[in-house]
Design an enzyme around this catalytic site. Structure first.
Site, PDB file in Angstrom:
ATOM      1  N   ASP A 355      41.901  46.771  42.038  1.00 46.37           N
ATOM      2  CA  ASP A 355      40.440  46.896  41.827  1.00 46.37           C
ATOM      3  C   ASP A 355      39.830  45.637  41.213  1.00 46.37           C
ATOM      4  OD1 ASP A 355      40.723  49.466  42.701  1.00 46.37           O
ATOM      5  OD2 ASP A 355      40.608  50.389  40.725  1.00 46.37           O
TER       6      ASP A 355
HETATM    7  P1  TAP Z   1      44.722  49.135  40.126  1.00 44.30           P
HETATM    8  O1  TAP Z   1      43.433  48.899  40.808  1.00 44.30           O
HETATM    9  O2  TAP Z   1      44.980  50.493  39.551  1.00 44.30           O
HETATM   10  O3  TAP Z   1      45.882  48.766  41.171  1.00 44.30           O
HETATM   11  C1  TAP Z   1      47.211  48.758  40.793  1.00 44.30           C
HETATM   12  C2  TAP Z   1      48.036  48.390  42.006  1.00 44.30           C
HETATM   13  O4  TAP Z   1      49.373  48.231  41.554  1.00 44.30           O
HETATM   14  C3  TAP Z   1      48.039  49.467  43.059  1.00 44.30           C
HETATM   15  O5  TAP Z   1      47.300  49.064  44.179  1.00 44.30           O
HETATM   16  C4  TAP Z   1      49.529  49.703  43.376  1.00 44.30           C
HETATM   17  O6  TAP Z   1      49.746  49.549  44.762  1.00 44.30           O
HETATM   18  C5  TAP Z   1      50.230  48.592  42.606  1.00 44.30           C
HETATM   19  N1  TAP Z   1      51.496  49.050  42.008  1.00 44.30           N
HETATM   20  C6  TAP Z   1      51.766  50.215  41.377  1.00 44.30           C
HETATM   21  N2  TAP Z   1      53.032  50.254  41.002  1.00 44.30           N
HETATM   22  C7  TAP Z   1      53.596  49.095  41.394  1.00 44.30           C
HETATM   23  C8  TAP Z   1      54.918  48.552  41.307  1.00 44.30           C
HETATM   24  N3  TAP Z   1      55.929  49.213  40.721  1.00 44.30           N
HETATM   25  N4  TAP Z   1      55.137  47.313  41.819  1.00 44.30           N
HETATM   26  C9  TAP Z   1      54.135  46.634  42.430  1.00 44.30           C
HETATM   27  N5  TAP Z   1      52.886  47.108  42.560  1.00 44.30           N
HETATM   28  C10 TAP Z   1      52.626  48.325  42.039  1.00 44.30           C
HETATM   29  O7  TAP Z   1      44.979  48.099  38.937  1.00 44.30           O
HETATM   30  P2  TAP Z   1      44.055  46.960  38.318  1.00 44.30           P
HETATM   31  O8  TAP Z   1      43.638  45.980  39.366  1.00 44.30           O
HETATM   32  O9  TAP Z   1      44.793  46.512  37.107  1.00 44.30           O
HETATM   33  O10 TAP Z   1      42.714  47.698  37.906  1.00 44.30           O
HETATM   34  C11 TAP Z   1      42.649  48.618  36.833  1.00 44.30           C
HETATM   35  C12 TAP Z   1      41.877  49.839  37.255  1.00 44.30           C
HETATM   36  O11 TAP Z   1      42.114  50.869  36.287  1.00 44.30           O
HETATM   37  C13 TAP Z   1      40.373  49.596  37.259  1.00 44.30           C
HETATM   38  O12 TAP Z   1      39.754  50.379  38.256  1.00 44.30           O
HETATM   39  C14 TAP Z   1      39.962  50.064  35.861  1.00 44.30           C
HETATM   40  O13 TAP Z   1      38.616  50.434  35.771  1.00 44.30           O
HETATM   41  C15 TAP Z   1      40.863  51.264  35.700  1.00 44.30           C
HETATM   42  N6  TAP Z   1      41.119  51.638  34.314  1.00 44.30           N
HETATM   43  C16 TAP Z   1      41.255  50.645  33.382  1.00 44.30           C
HETATM   44  C17 TAP Z   1      41.461  50.993  32.069  1.00 44.30           C
HETATM   45  C18 TAP Z   1      41.541  49.853  31.092  1.00 44.30           C
HETATM   46  S1  TAP Z   1      40.843  49.988  29.697  1.00 44.30           S
HETATM   47  N7  TAP Z   1      42.154  48.755  31.408  1.00 44.30           N
HETATM   48  C19 TAP Z   1      41.582  52.353  31.673  1.00 44.30           C
HETATM   49  C20 TAP Z   1      41.490  53.357  32.667  1.00 44.30           C
HETATM   50  C21 TAP Z   1      41.247  52.965  33.994  1.00 44.30           C
HETATM   51  P3  TAP Z   1      51.047  50.226  45.436  1.00 44.30           P
HETATM   52  O14 TAP Z   1      50.990  51.672  45.106  1.00 44.30           O
HETATM   53  O15 TAP Z   1      50.885  49.925  46.894  1.00 44.30           O
HETATM   54  O16 TAP Z   1      52.255  49.553  44.852  1.00 44.30           O
END
Ligand code: TAP
Length: 432
Positions: A355
């Protein structure tokens, strides 16, 4: 009335809490901040236990044993990636405790409560129950027990304004906005505790609650800015709605590459920016990332890390993981600072982020993350993305980055894949 000893411990605890917050705000002093916070809390507990109004210690002991029995295993065995859910649960129970104390005070002191006490008691109880139910909903969303897409319904804003149910407040909030909401609930829990301090005439509760309430509020403001959202927008907008996009239906092809190819390109570049995300945390790949940093730096490649404020699942998630792997702190660069450098970057290596690098945030008004500032990795010369599949990230949306001509998809678990790149780099060096 409190004894002089209790008052002295409360004063010392209040000073410790303030110092703790101050030190926690900078990574080099954060450990000290944590320790001082713990000492403050221990002082607060001791000061309260010697309170002369305590008649019997039996129930206090039962509570302490039960709390320790639940809390200790939770702290020891809970994976880092579940910290946001755990935080939501602690807010829920902290707030429930405040609300229950308020309710008990109301029934214990019938007719004795003046207008001021009744007002703060009402606020304590309302905020307490609201935070309790709201935090449980937030927990459910983060734990995938409740759909993390926003559930919107008719008359939603009127109900929210009445602040009747935390459940109804949290249900319409989409996944990408959860960080802000967690911070806001933190703030509510603190305010409820501060109100409880007024009701019980306990100065430490007032101080600690006010610190918690205001720091939670400041964090919500910071998160709102990072997400480019206004408060009203987060609470009443119902974003994160995932539109059914036509693009998602069209099958498109991507270019995948092997660790060997990735190592060759990385080793031949002069400027590399690593973008860590939630997937790096899931895979616990930070130590392998450190090895990659060492291998590339040895070859004279400039390696920096681009930190998005909401990468991962909690504020500072990436900073903590990279610090754990001893990656020099001055190599971590904030989003605003690194964004202008992407056009001059040879390779951006996205490790489990999605994201936070999605350009739809910039140009697609229909996207649930539209308006959220992102890392402009698509402007680099080559983009490499390590992830296991084509699955979306937290916001549940497609990412056009994966389909660009300059993008190489490195499919696999982050720890394994980075480890293989490191091996390739080592064997290429050995052969040279
Ligand atoms: P995300 O958009 O959640 O993407 C994470 C990616 O990691 C996924 O597309 C997944 O694809 C990949 N992944 C998962 N496990 C993996 C593994 N073992 N090895 C390799 N890849 C792996 O992460 P982001 O870009 O860090 O964004 C964070 C999101 O979380 C935002 O939307 C944010 O608003 C939200 N959020 C953030 C927080 C805070 S405070 N940081 C709190 C709650 C929510 P695959 O499944 O294809 O591997």
């Amino acid at each position: 009335m409190t004894t002089a000893f209790t008052q002295a411990t409360y004063l010392a605890a209040a000073v410790a809490f303030i110092l703790s917050l101050k030190w926690l705000s900078r990574p080099p002093t954060a450990r000290r901040g944590l320790l001082v916070g713990e000492i403050g809390m221990a002082l607060a507990i001791v000061g309260t236990l010697v309170h002369r109004e305590i008649i019997s210690y039996e129930w206090i002991l039962v509570g302490m044993v039960a709390g320790t029995a639940v809390g200790l295993p939770l702290a020891v065995f809970m994976p880092m990636t579940h910290v946001p859910q755990r935080t939501a649960v602690s807010h829920a129970f902290g707030a429930l405790a405040a609300a229950l104390v308020g309710t008990a005070e109301y029934y214990l002191r019938p007719g004795e409560l003046g207008t001021f006490t009744m007002t703060v008691l009402s606020l304590e109880v309302i905020l307490g129950y609201l935070t309790f139910s709201g935090s449980l909903m937030a927990f459910g969303k983060l734990q995938d027990l409740v759909p993390s897409r926003p559930v919107v319904y008719r008359g939603q804003n009127v109900t929210n304004l009445a602040l009747l149910f935390g459940v109804l407040l949290i249900i319409p909030i989409g996944g990408a906005d959860m960080p802000t909401v967690i911070a806001l609930l933190n703030s509510y829990a603190g305010l409820s505790a501060a109100m409880m301090g007024f009701v019980l005439d306990n100065k430490l509760l007032i101080v600690a609650g006010a610190l918690d309430g205001s720091s939670g509020f400041i964090l919500s403001v910071i998160m709102c800015r990072a997400m480019n959202r206004s408060f009203a927008n987060v609470l009443f907008g119902g974003f994160g709605q995932v539109p059914v996009s036509a693009a998602a239906v069209e099958p498109r092809s991507v270019r995948s590459a092997s660790p060997e190819e990735a190592a060759e390109i990385l080793g031949a570049s002069s400027a590399v920016v690593v973008v860590p995300g939630y997937g790096m945390a899931v895979a616990q790949a930070q130590h392998k990332v450190r090895e990659l940093y060492d291998a590339l730096t040895k070859r004279g490649v400039e390696v920096r890390f681009a930190i998005h404020p909401v990468a991962g699942r909690m504020p500072g998630h990436m900073n903590v993981l990279l610090a754990e792997a001893d990656i020099p702190y001055d190599r971590l660069v904030e989003m605003e600072e690194i964004n202008p450098d992407f056009p001059r970057t040879d390779v951006v290596l996205v490790i489990g982020a999605n994201d936070v690098v999605n350009p739809a945030a910039r140009h697609d008004p229909a996207s649930p993350i539209h308006g959220m500032p992102i890392l402009d990795v698509d402007q680099a010369r080559t983009v490499m993305v390590i992830k296991r599949s084509m699955a979306p990230g937290f916001a549940g949306i497609e990412n056009e980055i994966f389909y660009l001509d300059k993008t190489m998809m490195l499919f696999g678990d982050a720890k394994t894949f980075v480890g293989e790149i490191v091996k390739e780099l080592a064997s290429a060096r050995g052969a040279a």
